[in-house]
Design a protein around this motif. Structure first.
Motif, PDB file in Angstrom:
ATOM      1  N   MET A 137       0.823  -1.200   0.000  1.00 27.39           N
ATOM      2  CA  MET A 137       0.000   0.000   0.000  1.00 27.39           C
ATOM      3  C   MET A 137       0.863   1.258   0.000  1.00 27.39           C
ATOM      4  O   MET A 137       1.870   1.347   0.703  1.00 27.39           O
ATOM      5  N   GLU A 138       0.456   2.233  -0.814  1.00 29.40           N
ATOM      6  CA  GLU A 138       1.132   3.522  -0.881  1.00 29.40           C
ATOM      7  C   GLU A 138       0.157   4.628  -0.476  1.00 29.40           C
ATOM      8  O   GLU A 138      -1.062   4.466  -0.559  1.00 29.40           O
ATOM      9  N   HIS A 139       0.719   5.759  -0.058  1.00 30.21           N
ATOM     10  CA  HIS A 139      -0.101   6.865   0.443  1.00 30.21           C
ATOM     11  C   HIS A 139      -1.141   7.317  -0.584  1.00 30.21           C
ATOM     12  O   HIS A 139      -2.318   7.503  -0.252  1.00 30.21           O
ATOM     13  N   SER A 140      -0.729   7.505  -1.833  1.00 27.29           N
ATOM     14  CA  SER A 140      -1.647   8.028  -2.858  1.00 27.29           C
ATOM     15  C   SER A 140      -2.806   7.067  -3.104  1.00 27.29           C
ATOM     16  O   SER A 140      -3.947   7.492  -3.315  1.00 27.29           O
ATOM     17  N   LEU A 141      -2.518   5.765  -3.054  1.00 29.41           N
ATOM     18  CA  LEU A 141      -3.565   4.765  -3.286  1.00 29.41           C
ATOM     19  C   LEU A 141      -4.527   4.718  -2.098  1.00 29.41           C
ATOM     20  O   LEU A 141      -5.746   4.673  -2.281  1.00 29.41           O
ATOM     21  N   LEU A 174      -2.686   1.653 -12.111  1.00 29.01           N
ATOM     22  CA  LEU A 174      -2.027   1.542 -13.411  1.00 29.01           C
ATOM     23  C   LEU A 174      -0.696   2.276 -13.446  1.00 29.01           C
ATOM     24  O   LEU A 174       0.205   1.908 -14.209  1.00 29.01           O
ATOM     25  N   LYS A 175      -0.569   3.313 -12.633  1.00 26.10           N
ATOM     26  CA  LYS A 175       0.696   4.066 -12.572  1.00 26.10           C
ATOM     27  C   LYS A 175       1.687   3.443 -11.590  1.00 26.10           C
ATOM     28  O   LYS A 175       2.836   3.861 -11.508  1.00 26.10           O
ATOM     29  N   GLY A 176       1.233   2.460 -10.832  1.00 26.55           N
ATOM     30  CA  GLY A 176       2.058   1.856  -9.803  1.00 26.55           C
ATOM     31  C   GLY A 176       2.917   0.717 -10.323  1.00 26.55           C
ATOM     32  O   GLY A 176       2.979   0.446 -11.538  1.00 26.55           O
ATOM     33  N   PRO A 177       3.581  -0.015  -9.426  1.00 26.57           N
ATOM     34  CA  PRO A 177       4.533  -1.055  -9.825  1.00 26.57           C
ATOM     35  C   PRO A 177       3.911  -2.232 -10.575  1.00 26.57           C
ATOM     36  O   PRO A 177       4.609  -2.935 -11.306  1.00 26.57           O
ATOM     37  N   TYR A 178       2.609  -2.450 -10.408  1.00 25.51           N
ATOM     38  CA  TYR A 178       1.943  -3.550 -11.108  1.00 25.51           C
ATOM     39  C   TYR A 178       1.062  -3.040 -12.245  1.00 25.51           C
ATOM     40  O   TYR A 178       0.219  -3.776 -12.763  1.00 25.51           O
ATOM     41  N   GLY A 179       1.267  -1.791 -12.633  1.00 27.21           N
ATOM     42  CA  GLY A 179       0.434  -1.196 -13.668  1.00 27.21           C
ATOM     43  C   GLY A 179       0.485  -1.914 -14.994  1.00 27.21           C
ATOM     44  O   GLY A 179      -0.537  -2.102 -15.658  1.00 27.21           O
ATOM     45  N   VAL A 180       1.687  -2.321 -15.403  1.00 29.03           N
ATOM     46  CA  VAL A 180       1.824  -3.027 -16.686  1.00 29.03           C
ATOM     47  C   VAL A 180       1.059  -4.346 -16.648  1.00 29.03           C
ATOM     48  O   VAL A 180       0.354  -4.700 -17.598  1.00 29.03           O
ATOM     49  N   THR A 181       1.189  -5.066 -15.536  1.00 33.99           N
ATOM     50  CA  THR A 181       0.477  -6.342 -15.384  1.00 33.99           C
ATOM     51  C   THR A 181      -1.033  -6.132 -15.457  1.00 33.99           C
ATOM     52  O   THR A 181      -1.744  -6.870 -16.148  1.00 33.99           O
ATOM     53  N   LEU A 182      -1.535  -5.128 -14.761  1.00 30.47           N
ATOM     54  CA  LEU A 182      -2.970  -4.861 -14.762  1.00 30.47           C
ATOM     55  C   LEU A 182      -3.445  -4.379 -16.125  1.00 30.47           C
ATOM     56  O   LEU A 182      -4.508  -4.783 -16.607  1.00 30.47           O
ATOM     57  N   GLY A 183      -2.663  -3.525 -16.758  1.00 24.91           N
ATOM     58  CA  GLY A 183      -3.061  -2.964 -18.043  1.00 24.91           C
ATOM     59  C   GLY A 183      -3.184  -3.990 -19.154  1.00 24.91           C
ATOM     60  O   GLY A 183      -3.967  -3.810 -20.094  1.00 24.91           O
ATOM     61  N   GLN A 184      -2.423  -5.098 -19.065  1.00 23.45           N
ATOM     62  CA  GLN A 184      -2.426  -6.097 -20.132  1.00 23.45           C
ATOM     63  C   GLN A 184      -3.790  -6.751 -20.330  1.00 23.45           C
ATOM     64  O   GLN A 184      -4.106  -7.217 -21.423  1.00 23.45           O
TER      65      GLN A 184
END
Length: 310
Positions: A137-141, A174-184
């Protein structure tokens, strides 16, 4: 966990407690948002997760996908990017500190909409990824998550702001570390997108006979490539995936209806009741009749066993 996120987590926990006066899963006035509260450790619950974003404010949970174990708590979030048969279990909860969480379901179209509107850079990737993952978890999320939940106290703002805050959560993911995985999952042409289409087909038609060769053709893949990519995404073969869907639905029907095991077996797609009984026992630990009798003594079926997830 930073002090900032810790304070946000406490705030989220208070909001969940406000809108969950007792144990259970509660749908909210915000579309596709549920809040969950349980004051005891649970038995393993078999279900199918829809695409969803899950956050725990208090407690600990584990999710099993095939042979892989995912554990997450208040410092994490969990994403299921496709329909996935899983086993979930709350492993930390008490009456003093109940398990408190939220679940926000989303669609692939929503992901694609955010990618297009926000011009999020993502391209089709041939390397398929697991469709279930845990992120830190990150602050922005957490900030975006809190804004969405706080709308429950402002129903007049909900129709306009809830879709915007949901988009903000998806955008942040989508902008986070798993964004590419989710975007696919929304990028037509990617291997993940092709496997997702097959998963949707199996989920909708799980009681029908299917040939793996036809599924591979649907995915526009060779048989070997399809097998490899499907297992990367789901942790299991297409046949195992379909079997889990069938058995979970059979268990739900047996719990909620007065039906014989043989009748349910044929309804979910089995041609042999003896094969159904063997595979049911292998998955749930007891034959259908014994398993359902035990569950009815322990659980409220409407809350504990839910096909396609709660």
């Amino acid at each position: 966990m930073s002090e900032e996120i810790l304070n946000q987590q406490k705030k989220l926990a208070k909001l969940i407690e406000q809108f969950s006066p007792k144990d259970g899963v509660f749908e909210t006035a915000i579309p596709n948002l549920s809040i969950i509260r349980y004051s005891r450790v649970s038995e393993p619950a078999y279900r199918v997760y829809k695409p969803s974003y899950c956050v725990i404010a208090q407690g600990l949970k584990e999710v099993l996908l095939a042979q892989e174990r995912f554990e997450y708590g208040s410092a994490d979030y969990l994403i299921a990017s496709m329909n996935l048969p899983v086993v979930g279990q709350i492993i930390r909860a008490s009456s003093e500190t109940p398990y408190l969480s939220i679940k926000l379901e989303f669609t692939h179209d929503q992901i694609l909409e955010v990618i297009n509107e926000a011009n999020v850079r993502t391209v089709p990737n041939d390397n398929a990824k697991r469709a279930l993952f845990v992120g830190q978890m990150e602050h922005s999320l957490m900030d975006a998550t809190l804004r969405l939940i706080e709308l429950l106290n402002r129903p007049e703002d909900m129709p306009y702001l809830a879709p915007l805050f949901t988009k903000e959560i998806l955008y942040t993911l989508l902008k986070g570390p798993y964004g590419v995985t989710l975007g696919q999952i929304a990028m037509e042409g990617s291997n993940t997108y092709r496997i997702r289409e097959v998963i949707d087909h199996i989920t909708t038609n799980f009681n029908q006979s299917m040939r793996v060769e036809e599924l591979a053709e649907t995915a526009s893949m060779s048989l070997s490539s399809f097998h490899r990519n499907f297992k990367v995404v789901t942790g299991m073969s297409p046949i195992q995936f379909q079997k889990q869907l069938r058995l979970q639905e059979a268990r739900r029907v047996l719990l909620s209806e007065s039906a014989e095991a043989a009748e349910v077996a044929f309804r979910v797609g089995y041609e042999s009741s003896s094969q159904f009984s063997r595979e049911y026992s292998r998955m749930f630990g007891s034959p259908p009749r014994s398993d359902v009798k035990q569950l009815k003594e322990i659980y409220d079926p409407a809350k504990s066993i839910v096909f396609l997830g709660d």
